[in-house]
Design a protein around this motif. Structure first.
Motif, PDB file in Angstrom:
ATOM      1  N   LEU A   1      26.885  11.150  34.051  1.00 56.10           N
ATOM      2  CA  LEU A   1      25.591  11.334  34.705  1.00 56.10           C
ATOM      3  C   LEU A   1      24.486  11.577  33.676  1.00 56.10           C
ATOM      4  O   LEU A   1      23.353  11.076  33.821  1.00 56.10           O
ATOM      5  CB  LEU A   1      25.679  12.516  35.679  1.00 56.10           C
ATOM      6  CG  LEU A   1      24.425  12.827  36.510  1.00 56.10           C
ATOM      7  CD1 LEU A   1      24.017  11.614  37.335  1.00 56.10           C
ATOM      8  CD2 LEU A   1      24.674  14.031  37.413  1.00 56.10           C
ATOM      9  N   PHE A   2      24.810  12.302  32.619  1.00 55.50           N
ATOM     10  CA  PHE A   2      23.822  12.591  31.578  1.00 55.50           C
ATOM     11  C   PHE A   2      23.432  11.321  30.820  1.00 55.50           C
ATOM     12  O   PHE A   2      22.244  11.089  30.544  1.00 55.50           O
ATOM     13  CB  PHE A   2      24.385  13.633  30.613  1.00 55.50           C
ATOM     14  CG  PHE A   2      23.495  13.930  29.447  1.00 55.50           C
ATOM     15  CD1 PHE A   2      22.247  14.506  29.618  1.00 55.50           C
ATOM     16  CD2 PHE A   2      23.909  13.642  28.153  1.00 55.50           C
ATOM     17  CE1 PHE A   2      21.422  14.784  28.535  1.00 55.50           C
ATOM     18  CE2 PHE A   2      23.090  13.916  27.068  1.00 55.50           C
ATOM     19  CZ  PHE A   2      21.851  14.484  27.258  1.00 55.50           C
ATOM     20  N   ILE A   3      24.408  10.491  30.467  1.00 59.50           N
ATOM     21  CA  ILE A   3      24.104   9.241  29.762  1.00 59.50           C
ATOM     22  C   ILE A   3      23.264   8.330  30.641  1.00 59.50           C
ATOM     23  O   ILE A   3      22.334   7.664  30.159  1.00 59.50           O
ATOM     24  CB  ILE A   3      25.407   8.545  29.324  1.00 59.50           C
ATOM     25  CG1 ILE A   3      26.144   9.401  28.280  1.00 59.50           C
ATOM     26  CG2 ILE A   3      25.116   7.167  28.749  1.00 59.50           C
ATOM     27  CD1 ILE A   3      27.487   8.847  27.860  1.00 59.50           C
ATOM     28  N   LEU A   4      23.574   8.283  31.944  1.00 55.55           N
ATOM     29  CA  LEU A   4      22.765   7.481  32.859  1.00 55.55           C
ATOM     30  C   LEU A   4      21.325   7.980  32.882  1.00 55.55           C
ATOM     31  O   LEU A   4      20.370   7.182  32.853  1.00 55.55           O
ATOM     32  CB  LEU A   4      23.377   7.531  34.262  1.00 55.55           C
ATOM     33  CG  LEU A   4      22.700   6.668  35.336  1.00 55.55           C
ATOM     34  CD1 LEU A   4      22.733   5.202  34.932  1.00 55.55           C
ATOM     35  CD2 LEU A   4      23.377   6.874  36.687  1.00 55.55           C
ATOM     36  N   THR A   5      21.146   9.300  32.915  1.00 59.21           N
ATOM     37  CA  THR A   5      19.801   9.872  32.855  1.00 59.21           C
ATOM     38  C   THR A   5      19.110   9.505  31.550  1.00 59.21           C
ATOM     39  O   THR A   5      17.905   9.188  31.526  1.00 59.21           O
ATOM     40  CB  THR A   5      19.863  11.404  32.989  1.00 59.21           C
ATOM     41  OG1 THR A   5      20.570  11.759  34.188  1.00 59.21           O
ATOM     42  CG2 THR A   5      18.469  12.007  33.037  1.00 59.21           C
ATOM     43  N   ALA A   6      19.858   9.528  30.451  1.00 62.71           N
ATOM     44  CA  ALA A   6      19.288   9.202  29.141  1.00 62.71           C
ATOM     45  C   ALA A   6      18.834   7.748  29.081  1.00 62.71           C
ATOM     46  O   ALA A   6      17.780   7.446  28.509  1.00 62.71           O
ATOM     47  CB  ALA A   6      20.323   9.478  28.050  1.00 62.71           C
ATOM     48  N   VAL A   7      19.623   6.849  29.654  1.00 59.50           N
ATOM     49  CA  VAL A   7      19.242   5.435  29.649  1.00 59.50           C
ATOM     50  C   VAL A   7      17.963   5.220  30.455  1.00 59.50           C
ATOM     51  O   VAL A   7      17.075   4.452  30.051  1.00 59.50           O
ATOM     52  CB  VAL A   7      20.396   4.569  30.205  1.00 59.50           C
ATOM     53  CG1 VAL A   7      19.942   3.121  30.403  1.00 59.50           C
ATOM     54  CG2 VAL A   7      21.588   4.620  29.266  1.00 59.50           C
ATOM     55  N   VAL A   8      17.848   5.925  31.580  1.00 56.78           N
ATOM     56  CA  VAL A   8      16.619   5.825  32.385  1.00 56.78           C
ATOM     57  C   VAL A   8      15.422   6.296  31.567  1.00 56.78           C
ATOM     58  O   VAL A   8      14.357   5.657  31.556  1.00 56.78           O
ATOM     59  CB  VAL A   8      16.764   6.631  33.687  1.00 56.78           C
ATOM     60  CG1 VAL A   8      15.433   6.710  34.422  1.00 56.78           C
ATOM     61  CG2 VAL A   8      17.818   6.013  34.594  1.00 56.78           C
ATOM     62  N   CYS A   9      15.567   7.419  30.858  1.00 55.69           N
ATOM     63  CA  CYS A   9      14.471   7.932  30.027  1.00 55.69           C
ATOM     64  C   CYS A   9      14.151   6.975  28.894  1.00 55.69           C
ATOM     65  O   CYS A   9      12.974   6.779  28.545  1.00 55.69           O
ATOM     66  CB  CYS A   9      14.840   9.309  29.469  1.00 55.69           C
ATOM     67  SG  CYS A   9      14.978  10.625  30.704  1.00 55.69           S
ATOM     68  N   LEU A  10      15.168   6.350  28.313  1.00 54.65           N
ATOM     69  CA  LEU A  10      14.945   5.421  27.206  1.00 54.65           C
ATOM     70  C   LEU A  10      14.214   4.174  27.682  1.00 54.65           C
ATOM     71  O   LEU A  10      13.269   3.704  27.033  1.00 54.65           O
ATOM     72  CB  LEU A  10      16.279   5.054  26.564  1.00 54.65           C
ATOM     73  CG  LEU A  10      16.222   4.083  25.369  1.00 54.65           C
ATOM     74  CD1 LEU A  10      15.443   4.714  24.217  1.00 54.65           C
ATOM     75  CD2 LEU A  10      17.628   3.701  24.919  1.00 54.65           C
ATOM     76  N   VAL A  11      14.650   3.614  28.824  1.00 61.33           N
ATOM     77  CA  VAL A  11      14.013   2.409  29.360  1.00 61.33           C
ATOM     78  C   VAL A  11      12.580   2.702  29.788  1.00 61.33           C
ATOM     79  O   VAL A  11      11.682   1.866  29.638  1.00 61.33           O
ATOM     80  CB  VAL A  11      14.838   1.845  30.526  1.00 61.33           C
ATOM     81  CG1 VAL A  11      14.106   0.702  31.220  1.00 61.33           C
ATOM     82  CG2 VAL A  11      16.200   1.364  30.025  1.00 61.33           C
ATOM     83  N   ALA A  12      12.345   3.908  30.319  1.00 61.28           N
ATOM     84  CA  ALA A  12      10.982   4.275  30.703  1.00 61.28           C
ATOM     85  C   ALA A  12      10.061   4.333  29.491  1.00 61.28           C
ATOM     86  O   ALA A  12       8.866   4.032  29.596  1.00 61.28           O
ATOM     87  CB  ALA A  12      10.990   5.627  31.410  1.00 61.28           C
ATOM     88  N   HIS A  13      10.625   4.687  28.331  1.00 60.76           N
ATOM     89  CA  HIS A  13       9.820   4.741  27.105  1.00 60.76           C
ATOM     90  C   HIS A  13       9.712   3.376  26.432  1.00 60.76           C
ATOM     91  O   HIS A  13       8.658   3.015  25.903  1.00 60.76           O
ATOM     92  CB  HIS A  13      10.430   5.745  26.130  1.00 60.76           C
ATOM     93  CG  HIS A  13       9.767   5.768  24.783  1.00 60.76           C
ATOM     94  ND1 HIS A  13       8.550   6.388  24.563  1.00 60.76           N
ATOM     95  CD2 HIS A  13      10.136   5.226  23.585  1.00 60.76           C
ATOM     96  CE1 HIS A  13       8.206   6.240  23.295  1.00 60.76           C
ATOM     97  NE2 HIS A  13       9.150   5.546  22.674  1.00 60.76           N
ATOM     98  N   GLN A  14      10.827   2.638  26.436  1.00 59.86           N
ATOM     99  CA  GLN A  14      10.876   1.344  25.743  1.00 59.86           C
ATOM    100  C   GLN A  14      11.724   0.387  26.582  1.00 59.86           C
ATOM    101  O   GLN A  14      12.947   0.402  26.520  1.00 59.86           O
ATOM    102  CB  GLN A  14      11.477   1.529  24.341  1.00 59.86           C
ATOM    103  CG  GLN A  14      11.467   0.292  23.473  1.00 59.86           C
ATOM    104  CD  GLN A  14      12.109   0.556  22.115  1.00 59.86           C
ATOM    105  OE1 GLN A  14      12.972   1.417  21.980  1.00 59.86           O
ATOM    106  NE2 GLN A  14      11.686  -0.196  21.116  1.00 59.86           N
ATOM    107  N   GLN A  15      11.061  -0.447  27.369  1.00 61.97           N
ATOM    108  CA  GLN A  15      11.769  -1.293  28.333  1.00 61.97           C
ATOM    109  C   GLN A  15      12.719  -2.276  27.659  1.00 61.97           C
ATOM    110  O   GLN A  15      13.756  -2.624  28.215  1.00 61.97           O
ATOM    111  CB  GLN A  15      10.760  -2.041  29.198  1.00 61.97           C
ATOM    112  CG  GLN A  15       9.940  -1.137  30.115  1.00 61.97           C
ATOM    113  CD  GLN A  15       9.012  -1.927  31.017  1.00 61.97           C
ATOM    114  OE1 GLN A  15       8.905  -3.147  30.917  1.00 61.97           O
ATOM    115  NE2 GLN A  15       8.324  -1.225  31.910  1.00 61.97           N
ATOM    116  N   SER A  16      12.369  -2.742  26.483  1.00 64.93           N
ATOM    117  CA  SER A  16      13.205  -3.732  25.793  1.00 64.93           C
ATOM    118  C   SER A  16      14.099  -3.081  24.735  1.00 64.93           C
ATOM    119  O   SER A  16      14.378  -3.688  23.702  1.00 64.93           O
ATOM    120  CB  SER A  16      12.320  -4.784  25.129  1.00 64.93           C
ATOM    121  OG  SER A  16      11.420  -4.176  24.203  1.00 64.93           O
ATOM    122  N   SER A  17      14.546  -1.866  24.986  1.00 60.07           N
ATOM    123  CA  SER A  17      15.385  -1.169  24.009  1.00 60.07           C
ATOM    124  C   SER A  17      16.709  -1.898  23.812  1.00 60.07           C
ATOM    125  O   SER A  17      17.387  -2.248  24.791  1.00 60.07           O
ATOM    126  CB  SER A  17      15.656   0.261  24.481  1.00 60.07           C
ATOM    127  OG  SER A  17      16.568   0.904  23.609  1.00 60.07           O
TER     128      SER A  17
END
Length: 358
Positions: free
Chosen positions: A135-151
């Motif tokens: 669940l934490f990694i999923l939250t982290a991916v959401v935060c990462l994509v929100a900052h940089q969509q093409s990460s």
């Protein structure tokens, strides 16, 4: 496996050395020194607070064992994994031994726990921790994509997350049916082993399955343990945020979640590398750069994290040695009476799950 572990450790150390040489040892040391004593102790205190949450998460799933006993056992297990990285089973074995101890401190008594119960409790704690980690990694991916969509990290981490979910599902199934599987193995191999060994395996299977059934009969406790572990993972991101703050980097809490969560996902895939040597540093440098943080600062953060693990881990290992010595003296004083802590047998162990926790 031992040769592979040593080889990966050497390659990781070479990668760490190469990163330091590329950035310049002076700039890295400048970043480390900039945190100061107060900043470093703030990260240590933050990690101790996270450890308390982890103890609560374990106690939520295994309420028959006292909280202090689980907390100390958990910290000893983590200390072995971080300070003794060349032993793949070291953290699990020491965690089981510590859980068995009924005398954690001179003035605080714990409950006697036999080997099978301790092994089952440790495996359930690892299971709920991975559930919280997913669940934490999923939250982290959401935060990462929100900052940089093409990460470039989003897709590989999501693939790893799917594989991790499949693995933990199989691990849960094994715990629910572990006794039956062990019985089948004992019957299939019965003609290749001594009769007393086969009887011991069958009796151990019944004991282990009873322990697992007692824990998994309360699914609400498992859910509470997983959610508390999720809070603990968020606490790990908070320690990263605190460290970056004292290092002079401007990073929001969502950014700290993205960096810590994606780094944990990368390190979970590379669990064979002892202590994530090189992998941890490369992950922090790459993810930190995505948030505008200088690579030398992120490398300094990774080295500070390792220093914090030593500051907490070494005293815990010394405490474990003191516990063992006290138990040994007590048995000697009793004139060779039965040990206070049951030894961990081969039937009480399981393949390790290597999780790096801040």
């Amino acid at each position: 496996m031992r040769k592979l572990t040593i080889l990966l450790a050497i390659l990781g150390l070479a990668l760490l050395t190469g990163c330091t040489a590329w950035l310049g040892a002076g700039s890295v040391m400048k970043a480390i020194v900039s945190i100061g004593f107060i900043g470093f102790m703030a990260t240590v205190m933050a990690q101790l607070a996270v450890d308390a949450i982890l103890g609560l998460a374990w106690h939520a799933a295994c309420r028959d064992i006292p909280f202090v006993q689980l907390l100390v056992s958990r910290m000893i297990r983590d200390a072995a994994a971080s300070c003794l990285p060349f032993s793949q089973l070291g953290g699990m074995v020491l965690g089981i031994r510590a859980t068995c101890s009924s005398d954690l401190f001179a003035g605080a008594k714990g409950r006697h726990v036999d080997g099978s119960e301790a092994a089952c409790a440790n495996l359930v704690d690892i299971t709920t921790e991975v559930m919280g980690q997913i669940l934490f990694i999923l939250t982290a991916v959401v935060c990462l994509v929100a900052h940089q969509q093409s990460s470039p990290f989003a897709r590989p981490v999501m693939i790893g997350l799917v594989l991790l979910s499949m693995g933990i599902a199989g691990f849960i199934y094994t715990q629910r049916r572990g006794g039956d599987l062990l019985k089948r193995a004992g019957r299939m191999l019965g003609h290749n082993m001594a009769a007393q060994w086969q009887d011991a395996m069958l009796s151990s299977a019944d004991s282990i399955q009873e322990r697992f059934d007692a824990i998994w009969s309360h699914p609400s406790r498992i859910v509470q343990g997983a959610l508390l572990h999720y809070v603990g993972w968020l606490g790990s991101a908070a320690t990263i945020w605190v460290a970056y703050y004292f290092l002079g980097a401007h990073l929001g809490f969502s950014g700290a979640i993205a960096i810590e969560g994606v780094a944990c996902g990368i390190m979970s895939v590379s669990f064979l590398v002892p202590a994530g040597l090189g992998v941890q540093e490369a992950a922090y440098m790459a993810l930190g750069s995505a948030f505008g943080i200088a690579p030398s600062v992120s490398l300094g953060l990774s080295l500070l994290r390792r220093g914090r693990e030593l500051v907490i881990g070494i005293p815990m290992l010394l405490l474990w040695q003191a516990m063992e010595m006290r138990a040994l003296r007590r048995r000697s004083a009793q004139g060779g009476a039965a040990p206070a802590t049951a030894p961990v047998s081969i039937h009480d162990s399981a393949p390790p799950t290597d999780i790096t926790r801040d």
